[in-house]
Structure formats: C-alpha cells, structure tokens
Design a protein around this motif. Structure first.
Motif, PDB file in Angstrom:
ATOM      1  N   PHE A 153      38.543  22.593  45.307  1.00  0.00           N
ATOM      2  CA  PHE A 153      39.930  22.178  45.467  1.00  0.00           C
ATOM      3  C   PHE A 153      40.834  23.389  45.668  1.00  0.00           C
ATOM      4  O   PHE A 153      41.845  23.314  46.346  1.00  0.00           O
ATOM      5  N   LEU A 154      40.462  24.487  45.027  1.00  0.00           N
ATOM      6  CA  LEU A 154      41.258  25.704  45.049  1.00  0.00           C
ATOM      7  C   LEU A 154      40.330  26.901  45.192  1.00  0.00           C
ATOM      8  O   LEU A 154      39.132  26.795  44.976  1.00  0.00           O
ATOM      9  N   ALA A 155      40.899  28.036  45.529  1.00  0.00           N
ATOM     10  CA  ALA A 155      40.126  29.283  45.586  1.00  0.00           C
ATOM     11  C   ALA A 155      40.727  30.260  44.584  1.00  0.00           C
ATOM     12  O   ALA A 155      41.940  30.468  44.560  1.00  0.00           O
ATOM     13  N   THR A 156      39.875  30.858  43.758  1.00  0.00           N
ATOM     14  CA  THR A 156      40.336  31.759  42.710  1.00  0.00           C
ATOM     15  C   THR A 156      39.715  33.137  42.880  1.00  0.00           C
ATOM     16  O   THR A 156      38.527  33.259  43.148  1.00  0.00           O
ATOM     17  N   ASN A 157      40.549  34.156  42.723  1.00  0.00           N
ATOM     18  CA  ASN A 157      40.105  35.545  42.708  1.00  0.00           C
ATOM     19  C   ASN A 157      40.382  36.108  41.327  1.00  0.00           C
ATOM     20  O   ASN A 157      41.460  35.881  40.770  1.00  0.00           O
ATOM     21  N   VAL A 158      39.420  36.850  40.800  1.00  0.00           N
ATOM     22  CA  VAL A 158      39.498  37.357  39.431  1.00  0.00           C
ATOM     23  C   VAL A 158      39.469  38.882  39.453  1.00  0.00           C
ATOM     24  O   VAL A 158      38.698  39.485  40.199  1.00  0.00           O
ATOM     25  N   TYR A 159      40.278  39.492  38.615  1.00  0.00           N
ATOM     26  CA  TYR A 159      40.283  40.943  38.414  1.00  0.00           C
ATOM     27  C   TYR A 159      39.802  41.207  36.998  1.00  0.00           C
ATOM     28  O   TYR A 159      40.415  40.758  36.036  1.00  0.00           O
ATOM     29  N   ILE A 177      38.763  39.433  31.615  1.00  0.00           N
ATOM     30  CA  ILE A 177      39.620  39.064  32.739  1.00  0.00           C
ATOM     31  C   ILE A 177      40.992  39.682  32.502  1.00  0.00           C
ATOM     32  O   ILE A 177      41.625  39.440  31.476  1.00  0.00           O
ATOM     33  N   LYS A 178      41.447  40.467  33.455  1.00  0.00           N
ATOM     34  CA  LYS A 178      42.762  41.109  33.354  1.00  0.00           C
ATOM     35  C   LYS A 178      43.795  40.428  34.241  1.00  0.00           C
ATOM     36  O   LYS A 178      44.993  40.605  34.042  1.00  0.00           O
ATOM     37  N   GLY A 179      43.340  39.664  35.209  1.00  0.00           N
ATOM     38  CA  GLY A 179      44.263  38.944  36.069  1.00  0.00           C
ATOM     39  C   GLY A 179      43.503  38.030  36.995  1.00  0.00           C
ATOM     40  O   GLY A 179      42.298  38.207  37.214  1.00  0.00           O
ATOM     41  N   PHE A 180      44.186  37.024  37.503  1.00  0.00           N
ATOM     42  CA  PHE A 180      43.593  36.155  38.512  1.00  0.00           C
ATOM     43  C   PHE A 180      44.684  35.431  39.267  1.00  0.00           C
ATOM     44  O   PHE A 180      45.824  35.328  38.805  1.00  0.00           O
ATOM     45  N   GLN A 218      50.633  43.916  31.581  1.00  0.00           N
ATOM     46  CA  GLN A 218      51.738  43.601  32.481  1.00  0.00           C
ATOM     47  C   GLN A 218      52.624  44.836  32.642  1.00  0.00           C
ATOM     48  O   GLN A 218      52.707  45.678  31.752  1.00  0.00           O
ATOM     49  N   ASN A 219      53.262  44.961  33.771  1.00  0.00           N
ATOM     50  CA  ASN A 219      54.105  46.107  34.143  1.00  0.00           C
ATOM     51  C   ASN A 219      53.283  47.375  34.398  1.00  0.00           C
ATOM     52  O   ASN A 219      53.833  48.469  34.409  1.00  0.00           O
ATOM     53  N   SER A 220      51.991  47.222  34.621  1.00  0.00           N
ATOM     54  CA  SER A 220      51.133  48.375  34.924  1.00  0.00           C
ATOM     55  C   SER A 220      50.907  48.540  36.427  1.00  0.00           C
ATOM     56  O   SER A 220      50.290  49.504  36.850  1.00  0.00           O
ATOM     57  N   GLY A 221      51.370  47.584  37.217  1.00  0.00           N
ATOM     58  CA  GLY A 221      51.156  47.619  38.658  1.00  0.00           C
ATOM     59  C   GLY A 221      50.031  46.703  39.121  1.00  0.00           C
ATOM     60  O   GLY A 221      49.850  46.517  40.325  1.00  0.00           O
ATOM     61  N   MET A 244      47.651  42.898  42.992  1.00  0.00           N
ATOM     62  CA  MET A 244      47.023  41.602  43.239  1.00  0.00           C
ATOM     63  C   MET A 244      47.764  40.844  44.327  1.00  0.00           C
ATOM     64  O   MET A 244      47.150  40.261  45.220  1.00  0.00           O
ATOM     65  N   MET A 245      49.094  40.831  44.269  1.00  0.00           N
ATOM     66  CA  MET A 245      49.880  40.110  45.268  1.00  0.00           C
ATOM     67  C   MET A 245      49.725  40.767  46.635  1.00  0.00           C
ATOM     68  O   MET A 245      49.599  40.070  47.650  1.00  0.00           O
TER      69      MET A 245
END
Length: 154
Positions: free
Chosen positions: A17-23, A29-32, A76-79, A84-85
């Motif tokens: 249904f969706l596509a997810t990318n993970v960092y 997990i630090k972000g997705f 957060q606020n580390s860049g 990611m965006m």
C-alpha cells in the motif's frame, strides 16, 4: 518510533500500500519516511501550484503523499531530517524522469511543531490561512513539481 514503525508503516509496506525507507544507526531506527501515490483535491478556485493545463475545472491532481516522516527525538536538529527529505524528493524527480511516474505535487500533513521544518525545505501551506493559526494541530503542506526542480537537484 520503533514500535510505530513495526506496527504501522512496515505492515502497510509489506502489503504494497505504501513504500517505506528506513535510516538505521547500528541496530536502531533513527528515521523513516513512507510515501504513496495519491491525488490531491483542491476544492477552492485558487490552485496553489498553478492552474491545470488541460481543464480549468480540474480539481484533482496527481500527487505523491508523504504519509509518515519521522526522526528519532534524540537526534532531531542534527540534519538527518533534512538529508532524508533531500533524498526522498531528489529520488522522486529521478523516478519521474526515468519512468514518467507523473505527479504535479508532493504533499503531507505536518504537525504544527514541524511546519517551520517543512517551510525551510520549500513546502508551503495548502491553505494559507492555516499558517498563523495556533489552535491547529496539523496543516496540509505541499511542494509543487516546479519548486522541486528549483530546490532539489539530482
């Protein structure tokens, strides 16, 4: 964030249904972010990303929706969110050029505490009257295709 990712985004990704990318960093997990093909309906007469080319009465536009975008609070606020965006939007442009996926806009529902982050990355309020409304918990924000090309290179 790990529980939300496992319980929500991962299940939807596995069902296509969706596509997810993970960092990840080490085993954490630090972000997705999670995206989907979508349409964006504009009900007022003002089209914030330009009038439709084919029909003046067109109200639905091909879109990519960012369903989820999250960075671990501890970094957060580390860049990382900006990186990611940049990765997400640059890859969308490349995918469109290579495969003609066709979209006019990328949009998301931004929590009120994150709107400054998205504005700094080139997003605008879909409904401008929401910009300075302190009682709203979230607002729809977008970046149109032409602005993507200006903000993001690949």
């Amino acid at each position: 964030m790990n529980d939300f990712f496992i319980n929500e985004a991962l299940n939807l990704d596995e069902e296509n249904f969706l596509a997810t990318n993970v960092y990840m960093q080490k085993d954490s997990i630090k972000g997705f972010y999670t995206t989907s093909a979508s349409t964006l309906t504009i009900t007022n007469q003002i089209h914030p990303f330009g009038p439709p080319i084919s029909r003046e009465t067109m109200t639905e536009f091909a879109a990519i929706k960012i369903q989820y975008f999250a960075v671990d609070l501890s970094i957060q606020n580390s860049g990382l969110g900006k990186a990611m965006m940049f990765h997400l939007l640059s890859n969308l442009l490349v995918a469109d050029l290579l495969y003609s996926i066709g979209f006019k806009v990328v949009y998301l529902e931004a929590l009120s505490e994150a709107t400054d982050f998205y504005t700094a990355l080139g997003f605008s309020y879909l409904n401008p009257w929401e910009e300075n409304n302190p009682i709203l918990k979230s607002s729809l924000m977008f970046i149109n295709y032409d602005d993507l090309i200006n903000y993001y290179y690949f």
